[in-house]
Design a protein around this motif. Structure first.
Motif, PDB file in Angstrom:
ATOM      1  N   ASN A   1       0.841  -1.186   0.000  1.00  0.00           N
ATOM      2  CA  ASN A   1       0.000   0.000   0.000  1.00  0.00           C
ATOM      3  C   ASN A   1       0.885   1.247   0.000  1.00  0.00           C
ATOM      4  OD1 ASN A   1      -1.568   2.262   1.406  1.00  0.00           O
ATOM      5  ND2 ASN A   1      -3.181   0.758   1.086  1.00  0.00           N
ATOM      6  N   ALA A   2       0.491   2.262  -0.793  1.00  0.00           N
ATOM      7  CA  ALA A   2       1.291   3.484  -0.923  1.00  0.00           C
ATOM      8  C   ALA A   2       1.471   4.197   0.413  1.00  0.00           C
ATOM      9  CB  ALA A   2       0.639   4.422  -1.935  1.00  0.00           C
ATOM     10  N   LEU A   3       0.507   4.040   1.320  1.00  0.00           N
ATOM     11  CA  LEU A   3       0.552   4.745   2.602  1.00  0.00           C
ATOM     12  C   LEU A   3       1.478   4.078   3.615  1.00  0.00           C
ATOM     13  CD1 LEU A   3      -0.770   7.136   4.190  1.00  0.00           C
ATOM     14  CD2 LEU A   3      -2.533   5.503   4.908  1.00  0.00           C
ATOM     15  N   ARG A   4       1.681   2.775   3.480  1.00  0.00           N
ATOM     16  CA  ARG A   4       2.386   2.024   4.524  1.00  0.00           C
ATOM     17  C   ARG A   4       3.812   2.526   4.746  1.00  0.00           C
ATOM     18  NH1 ARG A   4       2.258  -2.986   7.166  1.00  0.00           N
ATOM     19  NH2 ARG A   4       4.000  -2.920   8.649  1.00  0.00           N
ATOM     20  N   THR A   5       4.546   2.825   3.682  1.00  0.00           N
ATOM     21  CA  THR A   5       5.923   3.307   3.826  1.00  0.00           C
ATOM     22  C   THR A   5       5.968   4.597   4.638  1.00  0.00           C
ATOM     23  OG1 THR A   5       6.565   2.306   1.725  1.00  0.00           O
ATOM     24  CG2 THR A   5       7.987   4.041   2.575  1.00  0.00           C
ATOM     25  N   LYS A   6       5.019   5.486   4.378  1.00  0.00           N
ATOM     26  CA  LYS A   6       4.973   6.761   5.107  1.00  0.00           C
ATOM     27  C   LYS A   6       4.694   6.528   6.592  1.00  0.00           C
ATOM     28  CE  LYS A   6       3.088   9.088   1.024  1.00  0.00           C
ATOM     29  NZ  LYS A   6       1.921   9.836   0.486  1.00  0.00           N
TER      30      LYS A   6
ATOM     31  N   GLU B   1       7.838   5.121   8.278  1.00  0.00           N
ATOM     32  CA  GLU B   1       8.833   6.181   8.462  1.00  0.00           C
ATOM     33  C   GLU B   1       8.453   7.074   9.634  1.00  0.00           C
ATOM     34  OE1 GLU B   1       8.936   8.097   4.677  1.00  0.00           O
ATOM     35  OE2 GLU B   1      10.279   6.597   3.764  1.00  0.00           O
ATOM     36  N   TRP B   2       7.174   7.349   9.781  1.00  0.00           N
ATOM     37  CA  TRP B   2       6.724   8.194  10.897  1.00  0.00           C
ATOM     38  C   TRP B   2       6.970   7.493  12.233  1.00  0.00           C
ATOM     39  CZ3 TRP B   2       2.650   7.758  14.538  1.00  0.00           C
ATOM     40  CH2 TRP B   2       2.412   8.913  15.282  1.00  0.00           C
ATOM     41  N   PHE B   3       6.643   6.217  12.312  1.00  0.00           N
ATOM     42  CA  PHE B   3       6.915   5.462  13.537  1.00  0.00           C
ATOM     43  C   PHE B   3       8.405   5.538  13.883  1.00  0.00           C
ATOM     44  CE2 PHE B   3       3.026   2.578  12.880  1.00  0.00           C
ATOM     45  CZ  PHE B   3       2.331   3.176  13.930  1.00  0.00           C
ATOM     46  N   GLU B   4       9.255   5.370  12.884  1.00  0.00           N
ATOM     47  CA  GLU B   4      10.692   5.384  13.120  1.00  0.00           C
ATOM     48  C   GLU B   4      11.163   6.749  13.604  1.00  0.00           C
ATOM     49  OE1 GLU B   4      14.871   4.374  10.734  1.00  0.00           O
ATOM     50  OE2 GLU B   4      12.934   3.907   9.827  1.00  0.00           O
TER      51      GLU B   4
ATOM     52  N   GLN C   1       9.439   8.923  15.218  1.00  0.00           N
ATOM     53  CA  GLN C   1       8.909   9.161  16.564  1.00  0.00           C
ATOM     54  C   GLN C   1       9.521   8.220  17.597  1.00  0.00           C
ATOM     55  OE1 GLN C   1       6.975  11.805  17.072  1.00  0.00           O
ATOM     56  NE2 GLN C   1       7.004  12.202  14.864  1.00  0.00           N
ATOM     57  N   GLY C   2      10.288   7.239  17.144  1.00  0.00           N
ATOM     58  CA  GLY C   2      10.861   6.267  18.066  1.00  0.00           C
ATOM     59  C   GLY C   2       9.800   5.354  18.657  1.00  0.00           C
ATOM     60  N   VAL C   3       8.746   5.126  17.907  1.00  0.00           N
ATOM     61  CA  VAL C   3       7.614   4.322  18.382  1.00  0.00           C
ATOM     62  C   VAL C   3       7.685   2.917  17.770  1.00  0.00           C
ATOM     63  CG1 VAL C   3       5.105   4.040  18.241  1.00  0.00           C
ATOM     64  CG2 VAL C   3       6.091   6.276  18.794  1.00  0.00           C
ATOM     65  N   HIS C   4       7.484   1.919  18.627  1.00  0.00           N
ATOM     66  CA  HIS C   4       7.469   0.527  18.168  1.00  0.00           C
ATOM     67  C   HIS C   4       6.108  -0.069  18.517  1.00  0.00           C
ATOM     68  CE1 HIS C   4      11.773   0.747  17.362  1.00  0.00           C
ATOM     69  NE2 HIS C   4      11.899   1.339  18.541  1.00  0.00           N
ATOM     70  N   PRO C   5       5.160   0.000  17.567  1.00  0.00           N
ATOM     71  CA  PRO C   5       3.804  -0.478  17.858  1.00  0.00           C
ATOM     72  C   PRO C   5       3.721  -2.002  17.863  1.00  0.00           C
ATOM     73  CG  PRO C   5       3.967   0.130  15.566  1.00  0.00           C
ATOM     74  CD  PRO C   5       5.295   0.494  16.188  1.00  0.00           C
ATOM     75  N   ASP C   6       2.650  -2.504  18.437  1.00  0.00           N
ATOM     76  CA  ASP C   6       2.330  -3.932  18.377  1.00  0.00           C
ATOM     77  C   ASP C   6       1.383  -4.100  17.189  1.00  0.00           C
ATOM     78  OD1 ASP C   6       1.663  -6.564  18.733  1.00  0.00           O
ATOM     79  OD2 ASP C   6       0.352  -6.204  20.462  1.00  0.00           O
TER      80      ASP C   6
ATOM     81  N   PRO D   1       0.211  15.194  10.974  1.00  0.00           N
ATOM     82  CA  PRO D   1       0.355  16.044   9.778  1.00  0.00           C
ATOM     83  C   PRO D   1       1.535  15.664   8.893  1.00  0.00           C
ATOM     84  CG  PRO D   1       1.024  17.234  11.760  1.00  0.00           C
ATOM     85  CD  PRO D   1       0.388  15.960  12.219  1.00  0.00           C
ATOM     86  N   GLN D   2       2.516  14.953   9.455  1.00  0.00           N
ATOM     87  CA  GLN D   2       3.690  14.557   8.660  1.00  0.00           C
ATOM     88  C   GLN D   2       3.344  13.471   7.633  1.00  0.00           C
ATOM     89  OE1 GLN D   2       3.366  14.451  11.974  1.00  0.00           O
ATOM     90  NE2 GLN D   2       5.226  15.129  13.049  1.00  0.00           N
ATOM     91  N   VAL D   3       2.247  12.760   7.866  1.00  0.00           N
ATOM     92  CA  VAL D   3       1.828  11.700   6.950  1.00  0.00           C
ATOM     93  C   VAL D   3       0.574  12.173   6.217  1.00  0.00           C
ATOM     94  CG1 VAL D   3       1.032   9.314   6.720  1.00  0.00           C
ATOM     95  CG2 VAL D   3       2.769   9.896   8.428  1.00  0.00           C
ATOM     96  N   ARG D   4       0.668  12.242   4.895  1.00  0.00           N
ATOM     97  CA  ARG D   4      -0.455  12.712   4.093  1.00  0.00           C
ATOM     98  C   ARG D   4      -0.773  11.675   3.019  1.00  0.00           C
ATOM     99  NH1 ARG D   4      -1.301  17.982   5.482  1.00  0.00           N
ATOM    100  NH2 ARG D   4      -2.716  18.344   3.723  1.00  0.00           N
ATOM    101  N   GLU D   5      -2.056  11.501   2.779  1.00  0.00           N
ATOM    102  CA  GLU D   5      -2.492  10.544   1.758  1.00  0.00           C
ATOM    103  C   GLU D   5      -3.069  11.310   0.574  1.00  0.00           C
ATOM    104  OE1 GLU D   5      -4.713   6.258   1.534  1.00  0.00           O
ATOM    105  OE2 GLU D   5      -5.475   7.690   2.989  1.00  0.00           O
ATOM    106  N   GLN D   6      -2.655  10.915  -0.636  1.00  0.00           N
ATOM    107  CA  GLN D   6      -3.143  11.554  -1.842  1.00  0.00           C
ATOM    108  C   GLN D   6      -4.191  10.668  -2.520  1.00  0.00           C
ATOM    109  OE1 GLN D   6       0.418  11.295  -1.452  1.00  0.00           O
ATOM    110  NE2 GLN D   6       0.353  13.322  -0.496  1.00  0.00           N
ATOM    111  N   PHE D   7      -5.099  11.338  -3.210  1.00  0.00           N
ATOM    112  CA  PHE D   7      -6.154  10.620  -3.926  1.00  0.00           C
ATOM    113  C   PHE D   7      -6.203  11.119  -5.365  1.00  0.00           C
ATOM    114  CE2 PHE D   7      -7.294  10.896   0.547  1.00  0.00           C
ATOM    115  CZ  PHE D   7      -7.426   9.560   0.859  1.00  0.00           C
TER     116      PHE D   7
END
Length: 302
Positions: A204-209, A212-215, A217-222, A267-273
Motif C-alpha cells: 500500500n502506498a501509505l504504509r511506507t509513510k 517512516e513516521w513510527f521510526e 517518533q521512536g515508536v514501536h507499535p504492536d 500532519p507529517q503523513v499525508r495521503e493523496q487521492f
C-alpha cells in the motif's frame, strides 16, 4: 502476402497484446491459450505484410509499423465500446459511468467522491468495480472503465496511455474506539509504544509513510494485523482490535459510521487521492463533476 481485408479478431488480439506488453498476459486477459494468441498475431502480420512487435528482453514492444497499427486499433475499439454503450443505453435517460475503485482506497472516500454524481441534472447510472491498482489501470487502458479512483499516481515508468489527475490530499490521524483512545491519546505519540495497531499491507502506498513516521517518533507499535482491503481493516478497527490511520478529511464520517475517536493528528503523513483517465482533459460529465466538487472544497485537504 498482403490481404486487403483485415481480420478484426486478429486486430483485437494485437491490441490487447500491445496493452499488456506480453502474449502470456494478453492470453490470460482474453481467456485463451498462449499459442492461440501468438498464432493470431502471426496471421495478422502476414496479412498486413509488416512485423508489428519486436522483443526487448522479456517484453514485447511495438515496431514502427506496430505503433501506426496501434493508433488505429485504439480508435477502432474505443468507438466499438462507445457504440455498444450507446446501444445499451438507448431509451435509458441515465448516463453510464463505469468506475474502477482501488481496493486500498478508503470506501468512505470513494463514496464522497461518487456522491457528487447523484446530484447532477443529468441522471447517472454508476457501475463500480473494485480491484488492485494495476489491474484497474489495465482495464482502463482497454477502455473497460471510464475512470479509476485510487490512492496513488501513475508510475513514471508506466507504458499505459492514461493520465493522473490529483484530486486532493489529506493529513492522517490515528483513531480507535473510545476505550483505546482513552488509553493512548494522552501524551500522543509518545505513549504509542506497544500500542495495538491495524495497518495496511506493505504494498500500500501509505504504509511506507506510516513506517517512516513510527521510526522518526521512536515508536514501536504492536502490529495486530495487516490488511490489503481498507474496508476489512476498518471493520477490525470498529471492533476495537487496534488503533488505525484514517484521513482527517473523513473525520465526521469515521465518527458516525465507525464510532472512531481521534487519538492524535499526524500532519507529517499525508495521503493523496487521484482520478486516472484515458484523457488529459476529462470529457465525461460525471467525472468532470467529481473534479469540480473537489476544487470547490466539498471534499478537500485536512
Amino acid at each position: 502476402m498482403k490481404n486487403a481485408s483485415t481480420n478484426f479478431r486478429h486486430l483485437y488480439y494485437f491490441w490487447v497484446v500491445a496493452k499488456e506488453g506480453s502474449i502470456t498476459r494478453a492470453a490470460e486477459r482474453l481467456g485463451l491459450a498462449v499459442q492461440t494468441v501468438s498464432s493470431q498475431i502471426t496471421l495478422l502480420e502476414q496479412s498486413v505484410g509488416k512485423v508489428l512487435f519486436t522483443q526487448q528482453g522479456r517484453r514485447l514492444v511495438l515496431s514502427e509499423a506496430g505503433e501506426v497499427a496501434h493508433k488505429y486499433a485504439d480508435q477502432i475499439f474505443l468507438l466499438g465500446e462507445q457504440m455498444q454503450e450507446a446501444l445499451d443505453g438507448a431509451g435509458n435517460l441515465r448516463t453510464r459511468l463505469t468506475v474502477g475503485i482501488a481496493d486500498s482506497l478508503p470506501k468512505l472516500t470513494a463514496f464522497r467522491l461518487l456522491e457528487t454524481t447523484t446530484r447532477l441534472a443529468l441522471p447517472v447510472r454508476l457501475v463500480c468495480y473494485e480491484d488492485q491498482h494495476d489491474a484497474l489501470l489495465a482495464d482502463l487502458a482497454l477502455h473497460k472503465l471510464d475512470v479509476v479512483l485510487t490512492d496513488r499516481a501513475l508510475s513514471t515508468g508506466s507504458t499505459l496511455r492514461v493520465f493522473s489527475h490529483m484530486l486532493f490530499e489529506s493529513e492522517m490521524t490515528v483513531v480507535g474506539t473510545a476505550g483505546l483512545a482513552a488509553a493512548y491519546a494522552e501524551q500522543f505519540p509518545k505513549k504509542l509504544n506497544g500500542a495495538p495497531f491495524l495497518l495496511p499491507t506493505r504494498n500500500n502506498a501509505l504504509r511506507t509513510k506510516i513506517d517512516e513516521w513510527f521510526e522518526l517518533q521512536g515508536v514501536h507499535p504492536d502490529i495486530v494485523g495487516e490488511f490489503e482491503d481498507n474496508a476489512l481493516l476498518n471493520t477490525f478497527g470498529r471492533r476495537g482490535l487496534g488503533l488505525f490511520f484514517a484521513p482527517a478529511a473523513l473525520a465526521v464520517d469515521l465518527a458516525e459510521q465507525l464510532q472512531a475517536v481521534l487519538v492524535g493528528r499526524v500532519p507529517q503523513v499525508r495521503e493523496q487521492f487521484y482520478a486516472i483517465s484515458n484523457e488529459r482533459k476529462i470529457q465525461h460529465p460525471a467525472v468532470a463533476a467529481i473534479l469540480a466538487s473537489v476544487h470547490q472544497g466539498e471534499l478537500g485537504s485536512g
